[in-house]
Design a protein around this motif. Structure first.
Motif, PDB file in Angstrom:
ATOM      1  N   LEU A  21      61.733  54.769  35.102  1.00 14.42           N
ATOM      2  CA  LEU A  21      60.952  54.572  36.003  1.00 14.42           C
ATOM      3  C   LEU A  21      59.392  54.949  36.036  1.00 14.42           C
ATOM      4  O   LEU A  21      58.972  53.288  36.153  1.00 14.42           O
ATOM      5  CB  LEU A  21      61.432  55.222  37.253  1.00 14.42           C
ATOM      6  N   GLU A  22      58.932  55.957  35.461  1.00 11.35           N
ATOM      7  CA  GLU A  22      57.259  56.051  35.465  1.00 11.35           C
ATOM      8  C   GLU A  22      57.199  55.242  34.255  1.00 11.35           C
ATOM      9  O   GLU A  22      55.831  54.701  34.616  1.00 11.35           O
ATOM     10  CB  GLU A  22      57.351  57.023  35.180  1.00 11.35           C
ATOM     11  N   ARG A  23      57.674  55.073  33.146  1.00  7.54           N
ATOM     12  CA  ARG A  23      57.127  54.360  31.957  1.00  7.54           C
ATOM     13  C   ARG A  23      57.085  52.866  32.150  1.00  7.54           C
ATOM     14  O   ARG A  23      55.996  52.120  32.287  1.00  7.54           O
ATOM     15  CB  ARG A  23      58.486  55.050  30.641  1.00  7.54           C
ATOM     16  N   GLN A  24      58.398  52.608  33.047  1.00  8.24           N
ATOM     17  CA  GLN A  24      58.478  51.201  33.552  1.00  8.24           C
ATOM     18  C   GLN A  24      56.831  50.914  34.126  1.00  8.24           C
ATOM     19  O   GLN A  24      56.814  49.623  34.149  1.00  8.24           O
ATOM     20  CB  GLN A  24      59.544  50.570  34.049  1.00  8.24           C
ATOM     21  N   ILE A  25      56.608  51.321  35.229  1.00  7.11           N
ATOM     22  CA  ILE A  25      55.651  51.358  36.391  1.00  7.11           C
ATOM     23  C   ILE A  25      54.443  51.353  35.130  1.00  7.11           C
ATOM     24  O   ILE A  25      53.557  49.850  35.600  1.00  7.11           O
ATOM     25  CB  ILE A  25      55.294  52.387  37.370  1.00  7.11           C
ATOM     26  N   LEU A  26      54.024  52.203  34.186  1.00  3.10           N
ATOM     27  CA  LEU A  26      52.833  52.446  33.364  1.00  3.10           C
ATOM     28  C   LEU A  26      52.747  51.094  32.680  1.00  3.10           C
ATOM     29  O   LEU A  26      51.458  50.830  32.757  1.00  3.10           O
ATOM     30  CB  LEU A  26      53.320  53.825  32.396  1.00  3.10           C
ATOM     31  N   ALA A  27      54.035  50.820  32.112  1.00  7.70           N
ATOM     32  CA  ALA A  27      53.879  49.212  31.545  1.00  7.70           C
ATOM     33  C   ALA A  27      53.386  48.641  31.687  1.00  7.70           C
ATOM     34  O   ALA A  27      52.603  47.584  31.866  1.00  7.70           O
ATOM     35  CB  ALA A  27      55.456  48.702  30.336  1.00  7.70           C
ATOM     36  N   PHE A  28      53.880  48.170  33.239  1.00  2.79           N
ATOM     37  CA  PHE A  28      54.088  46.977  34.092  1.00  2.79           C
ATOM     38  C   PHE A  28      52.263  46.570  34.468  1.00  2.79           C
ATOM     39  O   PHE A  28      51.899  46.027  34.941  1.00  2.79           O
ATOM     40  CB  PHE A  28      54.632  47.385  35.576  1.00  2.79           C
ATOM     41  N   ASN A  29      52.225  48.339  34.799  1.00  4.12           N
ATOM     42  CA  ASN A  29      50.950  48.401  35.456  1.00  4.12           C
ATOM     43  C   ASN A  29      49.451  48.286  34.204  1.00  4.12           C
ATOM     44  O   ASN A  29      48.311  47.698  34.972  1.00  4.12           O
ATOM     45  CB  ASN A  29      50.178  49.792  35.720  1.00  4.12           C
ATOM     46  N   LYS A  30      50.001  48.571  32.759  1.00  2.72           N
ATOM     47  CA  LYS A  30      49.439  48.124  31.392  1.00  2.72           C
ATOM     48  C   LYS A  30      48.958  46.473  31.672  1.00  2.72           C
ATOM     49  O   LYS A  30      47.686  45.963  31.356  1.00  2.72           O
ATOM     50  CB  LYS A  30      49.440  48.934  30.409  1.00  2.72           C
ATOM     51  N   ARG A  31      50.202  45.954  31.840  1.00  8.67           N
ATOM     52  CA  ARG A  31      50.391  44.569  31.750  1.00  8.67           C
ATOM     53  C   ARG A  31      49.019  44.330  32.727  1.00  8.67           C
ATOM     54  O   ARG A  31      48.439  42.773  32.485  1.00  8.67           O
ATOM     55  CB  ARG A  31      50.921  43.476  31.988  1.00  8.67           C
ATOM     56  N   PHE A  32      49.774  43.993  33.765  1.00  9.62           N
ATOM     57  CA  PHE A  32      48.585  43.768  35.039  1.00  9.62           C
ATOM     58  C   PHE A  32      46.980  44.124  35.318  1.00  9.62           C
ATOM     59  O   PHE A  32      46.556  43.193  35.832  1.00  9.62           O
ATOM     60  CB  PHE A  32      48.847  44.343  36.982  1.00  9.62           C
ATOM     61  N   LEU A  33      46.562  45.025  35.025  1.00 11.82           N
ATOM     62  CA  LEU A  33      45.589  45.528  34.261  1.00 11.82           C
ATOM     63  C   LEU A  33      44.168  44.427  33.470  1.00 11.82           C
ATOM     64  O   LEU A  33      43.803  43.880  33.631  1.00 11.82           O
ATOM     65  CB  LEU A  33      45.126  46.835  33.678  1.00 11.82           C
ATOM     66  N   GLU A  34      45.103  44.064  32.165  1.00  7.17           N
ATOM     67  CA  GLU A  34      45.356  42.778  31.905  1.00  7.17           C
ATOM     68  C   GLU A  34      44.140  41.774  32.150  1.00  7.17           C
ATOM     69  O   GLU A  34      43.412  41.140  31.906  1.00  7.17           O
ATOM     70  CB  GLU A  34      45.393  43.269  30.209  1.00  7.17           C
ATOM     71  N   VAL A  35      45.732  41.134  32.949  1.00  6.37           N
ATOM     72  CA  VAL A  35      45.703  39.969  33.976  1.00  6.37           C
ATOM     73  C   VAL A  35      44.313  39.889  34.636  1.00  6.37           C
ATOM     74  O   VAL A  35      44.018  39.051  34.627  1.00  6.37           O
ATOM     75  CB  VAL A  35      46.349  39.726  34.369  1.00  6.37           C
ATOM     76  N   TYR A  36      44.220  41.162  35.225  1.00  7.48           N
ATOM     77  CA  TYR A  36      43.096  41.586  36.180  1.00  7.48           C
ATOM     78  C   TYR A  36      41.990  41.687  36.180  1.00  7.48           C
ATOM     79  O   TYR A  36      40.731  40.819  36.893  1.00  7.48           O
ATOM     80  CB  TYR A  36      43.722  42.457  37.370  1.00  7.48           C
ATOM     81  N   ILE A  37      41.714  42.291  34.673  1.00  8.48           N
ATOM     82  CA  ILE A  37      40.479  41.563  34.097  1.00  8.48           C
ATOM     83  C   ILE A  37      39.897  40.667  33.759  1.00  8.48           C
ATOM     84  O   ILE A  37      38.416  40.078  34.053  1.00  8.48           O
ATOM     85  CB  ILE A  37      40.145  42.897  32.758  1.00  8.48           C
ATOM     86  N   VAL A  38      40.550  39.801  33.149  1.00  7.50           N
ATOM     87  CA  VAL A  38      40.939  38.030  33.216  1.00  7.50           C
ATOM     88  C   VAL A  38      40.245  37.679  34.578  1.00  7.50           C
ATOM     89  O   VAL A  38      39.020  36.790  34.579  1.00  7.50           O
ATOM     90  CB  VAL A  38      41.941  37.389  32.870  1.00  7.50           C
ATOM     91  N   VAL A  39      41.419  37.739  35.708  1.00  3.96           N
ATOM     92  CA  VAL A  39      41.147  37.354  37.616  1.00  3.96           C
ATOM     93  C   VAL A  39      39.239  37.529  38.027  1.00  3.96           C
ATOM     94  O   VAL A  39      38.437  36.787  38.262  1.00  3.96           O
ATOM     95  CB  VAL A  39      41.961  37.928  38.382  1.00  3.96           C
ATOM     96  N   SER A  40      38.979  39.332  37.330  1.00  2.71           N
ATOM     97  CA  SER A  40      37.871  39.196  37.380  1.00  2.71           C
ATOM     98  C   SER A  40      36.871  38.830  37.194  1.00  2.71           C
ATOM     99  O   SER A  40      35.797  38.682  37.931  1.00  2.71           O
ATOM    100  CB  SER A  40      37.679  41.274  37.491  1.00  2.71           C
ATOM    101  N   LEU A  41      36.650  38.656  35.810  1.00  9.78           N
ATOM    102  CA  LEU A  41      35.435  37.657  35.095  1.00  9.78           C
ATOM    103  C   LEU A  41      35.407  36.606  35.193  1.00  9.78           C
ATOM    104  O   LEU A  41      34.269  35.404  35.702  1.00  9.78           O
ATOM    105  CB  LEU A  41      35.735  38.118  33.861  1.00  9.78           C
ATOM    106  N   ILE A  42      36.598  35.395  35.951  1.00  8.85           N
ATOM    107  CA  ILE A  42      36.248  34.104  36.238  1.00  8.85           C
ATOM    108  C   ILE A  42      35.808  34.409  38.070  1.00  8.85           C
ATOM    109  O   ILE A  42      35.019  33.039  37.603  1.00  8.85           O
ATOM    110  CB  ILE A  42      37.585  33.617  36.534  1.00  8.85           C
ATOM    111  N   CYS A  43      36.459  35.445  38.242  1.00 11.53           N
ATOM    112  CA  CYS A  43      35.430  35.510  39.748  1.00 11.53           C
ATOM    113  C   CYS A  43      34.189  36.133  39.514  1.00 11.53           C
ATOM    114  O   CYS A  43      33.260  35.799  40.395  1.00 11.53           O
ATOM    115  CB  CYS A  43      36.309  37.138  40.798  1.00 11.53           C
ATOM    116  N   LEU A  44      33.950  36.573  39.262  1.00  9.27           N
ATOM    117  CA  LEU A  44      32.356  37.385  38.237  1.00  9.27           C
ATOM    118  C   LEU A  44      31.432  36.211  37.489  1.00  9.27           C
ATOM    119  O   LEU A  44      30.363  35.160  38.414  1.00  9.27           O
ATOM    120  CB  LEU A  44      32.164  38.051  37.086  1.00  9.27           C
ATOM    121  N   ILE A  45      31.849  35.239  36.933  1.00  6.56           N
ATOM    122  CA  ILE A  45      31.386  33.570  36.744  1.00  6.56           C
ATOM    123  C   ILE A  45      31.063  32.686  38.081  1.00  6.56           C
ATOM    124  O   ILE A  45      30.628  32.538  38.330  1.00  6.56           O
ATOM    125  CB  ILE A  45      32.646  32.905  35.971  1.00  6.56           C
ATOM    126  N   ALA A  46      32.554  32.614  38.180  1.00  6.09           N
ATOM    127  CA  ALA A  46      31.889  31.998  39.963  1.00  6.09           C
ATOM    128  C   ALA A  46      31.209  32.502  41.287  1.00  6.09           C
ATOM    129  O   ALA A  46      30.070  31.676  41.481  1.00  6.09           O
ATOM    130  CB  ALA A  46      33.481  31.986  41.359  1.00  6.09           C
TER     131      ALA A  46
END
Length: 305
Positions: A21-46
């Motif tokens: 379960l911990e490994r699954q949560i960690l893997a999910f958090n890593k994928r989410f971080l990648e998506v959120y970095i893109v979201v943050s950059l879009i927000c920064l540009i706006a």
């Protein structure tokens, strides 16, 4: 002996399930971080587009409302950058980052978010008094710069408190309590102001010509945070994978406010629309404020075109 073996096997199975379960949560958090970095950059540009166009053209700074929006965008820039940094430290560098450093970055994120909310409340009150309380609005308008200066002093003071708390092993700080109370107050404030506005606008002579862009922005921020609250309250109804997905989606929806703001300003504010078009078409240098229609004047809150 048999009972002992059963207990050992049961404990081992629970331990293995926990690790999986911990490994699954960690893997999910890593994928989410990648998506959120893109979201943050879009927000920064706006945010940078809003800041650039407001600083570039004096016509936009004639209205104090735009000055408040400018300051919101300025504060929101470090906020959208701090969130992925905090999350990244928690996911990848938990054992390498000092507790005090993580604490400070985390609390700065809280402080910037608090400032975001306060600025939106100020924007809403400025719009409301301009529409319904002309005399109070005049006083508010005269002191708006002092209010903004006080807010930045408040930000610096909170930063100093964060440094003191984090580097002196006091994880619980005043900022956490202030943020929770302010956030809850804002989530109650917006429904109330909407109800009051719905009742009062009927008494206005000509409501069709009102300029309600600030009210639209504050409502957008309010609505964008509702999914996060709903995700928290609905946690017992779903399994862990669904909870993680819902929270991630809600978090991204709440973060994208700079994009929503930019779209609303472009579509609903005549001056922003004009200037942003020239920014998007890369014709900033050949365009002057004088080429824009004169600013809209108001008579008791009614636009004079």
């Amino acid at each position: 002996m048999g009972h002992s073996d059963e207990y050992t096997n049961s404990f081992r199975n629970v331990s293995e399930e926990g690790e999986i379960l911990e490994r699954q949560i960690l893997a999910f958090n890593k994928r989410f971080l990648e998506v959120y970095i893109v979201v943050s950059l879009i927000c920064l540009i706006a945010n940078l587009l809003i800041i650039f166009v407001t600083l570039k053209y004096k016509r936009l700074r004639h209205e104090k409302l735009n000055i408040i929006i400018l300051n919101w965008a300025i504060i929101n820039c470090p906020f959208v950058l701090s969130v992925p940094i905090t999350f990244g430290l928690a996911v990848y560098l938990t054992h390498l980052t000092e507790r005090s450093t993580f604490c400070f970055v985390n609390h700065m994120e809280y402080t910037l978010f608090l400032m975001d909310i306060i600025l939106i409340v100020i924007l809403t009150l400025y719009w409301y008094t301009k529409l319904y309380h002309t005399e109070k609005h005049k006083k508010f308008d005269q002191h708006i710069k002092c209010v903004l200066i006080f807010l930045y002093i408040f930000l610096i003071s909170l930063t100093a408190l964060n440094i003191d708390a984090c580097y002196n092993s006091r994880m619980f700080t005043v900022i956490g309590l202030v943020l929770v109370l302010t956030y809850l107050a804002f989530m109650l404030f917006m429904p109330i102001i909407n109800i009051v506005h719905a009742v009062k606008k009927r008494r206005l002579v000509d409501y069709s010509n009102r300029k309600n862009v600030p009210f639209m922005l504050s409502n957008i921020l309010f609505l964008s945070h509702l999914p996060a609250l709903l995700a928290v309250f609905n946690v017992p109804l779903f399994g862990l994978p669904t909870i993680l997905i819902l929270r991630s989606i809600a978090f991204c929806i709440g973060t994208l406010n700079p994009v929503y703001f930019l779209v609303v300003l472009y579509l609903c504010d005549r001056n922003y629309n004009t200037f942003l078009k020239h920014v998007f078409s890369c014709r900033c240098r050949e365009y002057n404020d004088e080429l824009v229609e004169p600013p809209v004047s108001y008579n008791n809150g009614i636009e004079n075109i």
